[in-house]
Design a protein around this motif. Structure first.
Motif, PDB file in Angstrom:
ATOM      1  N   GLU A  18       0.843  -1.199   0.000  1.00  0.00           N
ATOM      2  CA  GLU A  18       0.000   0.000   0.000  1.00  0.00           C
ATOM      3  C   GLU A  18       0.881   1.252   0.000  1.00  0.00           C
ATOM      4  OE1 GLU A  18      -3.705   1.955   2.490  1.00  0.00           O
ATOM      5  OE2 GLU A  18      -2.702   0.193   3.285  1.00  0.00           O
ATOM      6  N   ASP A  37      -3.187   1.526  -3.774  1.00  0.00           N
ATOM      7  CA  ASP A  37      -4.081   1.823  -2.656  1.00  0.00           C
ATOM      8  C   ASP A  37      -4.278   0.618  -1.743  1.00  0.00           C
ATOM      9  OD1 ASP A  37      -5.636   0.308  -4.335  1.00  0.00           O
ATOM     10  OD2 ASP A  37      -7.292   1.721  -4.449  1.00  0.00           O
ATOM     11  N   THR A  38      -3.550  -0.493  -2.027  1.00  0.00           N
ATOM     12  CA  THR A  38      -3.666  -1.695  -1.210  1.00  0.00           C
ATOM     13  C   THR A  38      -2.437  -2.574  -1.401  1.00  0.00           C
ATOM     14  OG1 THR A  38      -5.142  -3.527  -0.649  1.00  0.00           O
ATOM     15  CG2 THR A  38      -4.869  -3.047  -2.982  1.00  0.00           C
TER      16      THR A  38
END
Length: 73
Positions: A18, A37-38
């Motif tokens: 992330e 985003d992860t």
């Protein structure tokens, strides 16, 4: 706004964290970097020099490697 992919920092199959930098893009002569985003594995990435607009899928990060042959965008 249109952005163009200029450089990928990761390859398909790479493990991603992330907020790790994934790709460099350019818009109006300004370079920007987009982050993950992860956590996961990069299973798809748009080709270099592709122009993107808001809402386009440029990468998929999955929790495990998946076969995307039948996946449509």
């Amino acid at each position: 706004m249109v952005v163009k992919i200029t450089h990928w920092k990761k390859k398909i199959g790479d493990h991603i964290r992330e907020n790790e930098k994934l790709v460099s893009c350019e818009t109006n002569k300004v370079q920007i970097e987009l982050n993950a985003d992860t956590d996961g594995i990069l299973v798809f990435r748009a080709e270099k020099n592709r122009e993107l607009i808001q809402g386009d899928i440029f990468a998929i990060v999955a929790d495990k490697y998946v076969d995307l042959e039948e996946f449509t965008f």
